[in-house]
Design a protein around this motif. Structure first.
Motif, PDB file in Angstrom:
ATOM      1  N   THR A  12     -14.583  85.743  33.918  1.00 43.26           N
ATOM      2  CA  THR A  12     -14.651  86.518  35.073  1.00 43.26           C
ATOM      3  C   THR A  12     -14.666  85.463  36.343  1.00 43.26           C
ATOM      4  N   ALA A  14     -17.051  85.678  38.500  1.00 44.69           N
ATOM      5  CA  ALA A  14     -18.282  85.155  38.573  1.00 44.69           C
ATOM      6  C   ALA A  14     -18.574  83.652  37.664  1.00 44.69           C
ATOM      7  N   ILE A 164     -15.857  98.274  42.243  1.00 45.20           N
ATOM      8  CA  ILE A 164     -16.953  98.237  41.346  1.00 45.20           C
ATOM      9  C   ILE A 164     -16.913  97.208  40.285  1.00 45.20           C
ATOM     10  N   PHE A 165     -15.689  96.664  40.113  1.00 45.38           N
ATOM     11  CA  PHE A 165     -15.347  95.639  39.293  1.00 45.38           C
ATOM     12  C   PHE A 165     -15.474  94.248  40.139  1.00 45.38           C
ATOM     13  N   ASP A 166     -15.959  94.415  41.365  1.00 43.85           N
ATOM     14  CA  ASP A 166     -16.212  93.061  42.078  1.00 43.85           C
ATOM     15  C   ASP A 166     -17.035  92.157  41.482  1.00 43.85           C
ATOM     16  N   GLY A 167     -16.693  90.842  41.183  1.00 41.20           N
ATOM     17  CA  GLY A 167     -17.654  89.776  40.526  1.00 41.20           C
ATOM     18  C   GLY A 167     -17.043  89.606  39.268  1.00 41.20           C
ATOM     19  N   ALA A 168     -16.776  90.515  38.276  1.00 41.16           N
ATOM     20  CA  ALA A 168     -16.037  90.402  37.076  1.00 41.16           C
ATOM     21  C   ALA A 168     -14.594  90.064  37.380  1.00 41.16           C
ATOM     22  N   LEU A 206      -8.503  97.887  31.581  1.00 42.11           N
ATOM     23  CA  LEU A 206      -8.744  96.527  31.661  1.00 42.11           C
ATOM     24  C   LEU A 206      -9.037  96.062  30.557  1.00 42.11           C
ATOM     25  N   GLU A 207      -8.620  94.948  29.764  1.00 46.68           N
ATOM     26  CA  GLU A 207      -9.025  94.406  28.612  1.00 46.68           C
ATOM     27  C   GLU A 207      -9.653  92.984  29.037  1.00 46.68           C
ATOM     28  N   GLN A 208     -10.845  93.317  29.254  1.00 48.16           N
ATOM     29  CA  GLN A 208     -11.667  92.043  29.633  1.00 48.16           C
ATOM     30  C   GLN A 208     -12.190  91.288  28.544  1.00 48.16           C
ATOM     31  N   HIS A 209     -11.706  89.990  28.351  1.00 47.62           N
ATOM     32  CA  HIS A 209     -12.048  88.983  27.366  1.00 47.62           C
ATOM     33  C   HIS A 209     -12.866  88.118  28.088  1.00 47.62           C
ATOM     34  N   LEU A 210     -14.006  87.596  27.325  1.00 49.79           N
ATOM     35  CA  LEU A 210     -15.231  86.780  27.409  1.00 49.79           C
ATOM     36  C   LEU A 210     -14.877  85.283  26.664  1.00 49.79           C
ATOM     37  N   ILE A 227     -24.134  85.430  42.888  1.00 51.03           N
ATOM     38  CA  ILE A 227     -22.660  85.525  42.468  1.00 51.03           C
ATOM     39  C   ILE A 227     -21.843  86.029  43.520  1.00 51.03           C
ATOM     40  N   LEU A 228     -22.016  87.390  44.029  1.00 56.22           N
ATOM     41  CA  LEU A 228     -21.075  88.228  44.622  1.00 56.22           C
ATOM     42  C   LEU A 228     -21.075  87.511  46.318  1.00 56.22           C
TER      43      LEU A 228
ATOM     44  N   ILE B 164     -22.921  91.144  35.506  1.00 61.11           N
ATOM     45  CA  ILE B 164     -22.027  91.499  36.623  1.00 61.11           C
ATOM     46  C   ILE B 164     -21.203  92.501  36.439  1.00 61.11           C
ATOM     47  N   ASP B 204     -16.463  90.210  22.140  1.00 61.10           N
ATOM     48  CA  ASP B 204     -15.583  89.223  23.083  1.00 61.10           C
ATOM     49  C   ASP B 204     -14.883  89.985  24.021  1.00 61.10           C
ATOM     50  N   LEU B 206     -14.356  93.638  26.196  1.00 62.26           N
ATOM     51  CA  LEU B 206     -14.642  94.938  26.845  1.00 62.26           C
ATOM     52  C   LEU B 206     -13.091  95.592  27.185  1.00 62.26           C
TER      53      LEU B 206
END
Lengths: 236, 236
Positions: A12, A14, A164-168, A206-210, A227-228, B164, B204, B206
């Motif tokens: 992210t 962030a 709304i996805f700001d930060g991620a 969106l495929e968000q991988h962490l 963070i923002l 976040i 891991d 989303l």
């Protein structure tokens, strides 16, 4: 068949803020999720742009390098390119370009634009790689080099994320650039005007991988950070 | 093989705020992304909980119904369940339960917990379905019914999202409940204490899907809304 409706994101925005700059995905892995993309290297090692499956790095000396499979990144996006023609533009500033694009598409989903053309007074930056223990994003970003060209032909690759996805993600537009001659590029700070063709690709996913295998990330306490606020200072 | 590392989300919490309550995914489609989940129906038509592949709706009369494949939802989560034992708890309040869970896992990625046990003074709610033109979330949520049980055995199904992602998802915990007898449940407002087993599944990834075929959503101007402020009022 490649999935052209999905934008892949690793990490992210962030996590860069407090300086979690370990490379947690390899370029090889990133390319499995797309042939087009942007990112930054471990320790903010330059600005990455992937075009037609080739990953270019603009380093802090302004050199453009093709990076290897084992190059690692803390934060990156990629997707399989399938752009459609959107419009042509003449002499538009970044603000005017963004306004033009937004008048032709929805602000409520992720998309990418690719603008190929001639850019005047292009200003880009690339950060110098830092090493562990990493400093914060704002501290590390002070070690940036700025590059300028009076007139340059190339590709502006941009990702747009809903607010709304700001930060991620980077809310709004995030622009990287590479010249056709492959001798100039980076994270775009601004330009005078662009004349060229605008193409667009809209995503529904969106495929968000962490980076769940990175202990520094998983154990980090983000609660003390604005963070923002810090993101908007560093990326603004 | 089912992917047990991915949490699927359709829609965002944010789109509920101004009242974009069209059902934009069918239960059949949602079940393709998991056998476990939560959500709400079109027009905030009750509170959904999916356990072992069976989708239950708690309606505003407090009745528990198994819904059909063509039931539609504006906002939902699902995933393929593969929980591991985390801990056992005795008489913990919701706050104490959340604190206990957070002491045993990372706050920086998505996860789900399932708590099976006995709950005292359980309070749940379900909203009454509204019809187009929809009112705002806070207005529609005024038409909620509240249900209470002094002591009830059942399953608390919860999703946790990192701060976040607040606004896209429900930052922190989001709890739904279903009694073992399938005669009581809903969105959890609170309980006295829980005694039972806590299981956890960490993700891991989303997979955030947006309703790009819904014109009301795609054309909506969110910029006038204090989305996060309104969410915390309605979901708090």
């Amino acid at each position: 068949m490649a999935n052209t409706n999905t934008l892949y994101q690793h990490g992210t925005l962030a996590l860069l803020v407090p300086g979690l700059l370990d490379g947690t995905i390899t370029m090889k892995e990133l390319l499995e999720h797309g042939d087009t993309g942007i990112g930054t290297g471990e320790g903010l090692n330059g600005e990455l742009i992937i075009l037609d499956g080739v990953p270019y790095q603009v380093d802090s000396d302004g050199k453009v390098n093709v990076v290897k499979d084992d190059f690692t990144l803390p934060f990156a996006n990629s997707h399989f390119g399938e752009y459609r023609d959107l419009t042509t533009v003449e002499g538009l500033s970044p603000k005017e370009l963004e306004t033009k694009i937004m008048s032709l598409t929805s602000a409520n989903t992720f998309f990418s634009t690719k603008v190929h053309g001639t850019f005047t007074n292009m200003r880009t930056r690339a950060v110098k790689k830092s090493h562990k223990p990493y400093a914060t994003l704002s501290k590390t970003a002070e070690e940036q080099s700025i590059f300028t060209r009076e007139s340059v032909e190339g590709t502006l690759l941009s990702y747009y994320s809903p607010t709304i996805f700001d930060g991620a993600a980077v809310g709004g537009f995030h622009h990287h650039f590479l010249s056709d001659a492959h001798d100039f590029g980076g994270h775009v700070l601004g330009f005078g005007g662009v004349t060229g063709n605008v193409t667009l690709q809209q995503f529904d996913t969106l495929e968000q991988h962490l980076p769940v295998n990175n202990k520094d990330y998983m154990n980090y306490d983000f609660s003390d950070w604005d963070i923002l606020g810090d993101i908007h200072k560093a990326e603004g």
